[in-house]
Design an enzyme around this catalytic site. Sequence first.
Site, PDB file in Angstrom:
ATOM      1  N   VAL A   1      28.395  43.707  31.567  1.00  0.00           N
ATOM      2  CA  VAL A   1      29.449  43.187  30.953  1.00  0.00           C
ATOM      3  C   VAL A   1      30.062  42.231  31.575  1.00  0.00           C
ATOM      4  CG1 VAL A   1      30.921  43.616  29.079  1.00  0.00           C
ATOM      5  CG2 VAL A   1      28.779  44.733  28.993  1.00  0.00           C
TER       6      VAL A   1
ATOM      7  N   ALA B   1      31.467  42.694  37.667  1.00  0.00           N
ATOM      8  CA  ALA B   1      31.116  43.067  36.496  1.00  0.00           C
ATOM      9  C   ALA B   1      32.127  44.311  36.108  1.00  0.00           C
ATOM     10  CB  ALA B   1      29.908  44.411  36.061  1.00  0.00           C
ATOM     11  N   ASP B   2      32.587  44.398  34.397  1.00  0.00           N
ATOM     12  CA  ASP B   2      33.726  44.542  33.662  1.00  0.00           C
ATOM     13  C   ASP B   2      32.656  46.045  33.536  1.00  0.00           C
ATOM     14  OD1 ASP B   2      35.098  42.606  33.623  1.00  0.00           O
ATOM     15  OD2 ASP B   2      34.737  42.147  31.755  1.00  0.00           O
ATOM     16  N   LEU B   3      31.453  46.440  33.092  1.00  0.00           N
ATOM     17  CA  LEU B   3      31.298  48.160  32.417  1.00  0.00           C
ATOM     18  C   LEU B   3      29.666  47.495  33.103  1.00  0.00           C
ATOM     19  CD1 LEU B   3      32.113  47.531  29.010  1.00  0.00           C
ATOM     20  CD2 LEU B   3      33.089  49.348  31.342  1.00  0.00           C
TER      21      LEU B   3
END
Length: 313
Positions: free
Chosen positions: A216, A206-208
């Site tokens: 995200v 995950a990026d966020l």
Amino acid sequence: MAETETPRIAGCFGRWKKEGTDEAVAAVMALVDAVRSSKADTMSRLQAEIKAAAEELKCLDSEPYGALSAACDMFVRYVRRGGAVAVADDQPAQFPALKRRLVSRATRFGDICRGARGTIATLCQDFLLDGCTVLVHGHSPPVLDALRLAGTSGKRLLVLCTEGRPDGAGLRLAGELAAAGVPARVLLDSAVAYSMAQVDVVLVGADLVTETGGVVGAVGTYQVALVARAMGKPVYVAAESYKFARLYPLGQKDIEQGGGRDVGFGDVPVPAGVDVEAPARDYTQSKYLELLITDLGVLQPAAVGDVLLQLSM
């Protein structure tokens, strides 16, 4: 923060990056250094310096509110937790002890961030069983570390890596896995549903991680999760806790994408007058995710909000 501090914090960040440190962790370590070396003589000034340093570093984020920005925000919340900022400036006798406490918390947070991937890789082993087929999407360092550890532990895995157009993220991941002796096969992005029946586990990065427990991540993560849910396959997310962010996306268009990406279609040119939409990230709701495997432990997606709340108290 004084004007002379800006180049120093950026320089410290750059030095950590040159050592091969992930940019989010490099930002945290630069903030740790800023806390240690601060000349502030009151808690309010020290807190103001930390906040200003974090904002300076967030301007260096390679993504519109990416992991670096999330890590800086998490750092600020973490070091403030515990009531130190509630002590008034008219109690200077307490400041040295309070600063030592804050430096200790900052150092602890830096240590957590630096060790996050190793912790996650270890926790992932309970979900990577011998003989299983794992579908991965994107190029996630925690996922790569977890699969390498499984391979060196003697587990026999088959990893299906989606190709990850247009930047070939899956191709790179497959090459790194093969170099580590982990059998990997590249799968067309459009063949996820075709191959899902043979998959035992979906593992993505995950990026966020949003406050609602959604993620995200690399564009295509959402559709992989949809297919997996439809076919009864668990989706696990390997993500560092410093990527937890106070975000509430309601849909795909709420995800900031940054600049456009160049997309090629091989020998087939894009017809004149035709636009190409090439988002880099998408949003996957928590209801499509089984568990989050983090350096804070294995969490239900709903626990993310509690973690962020605790850090804000």
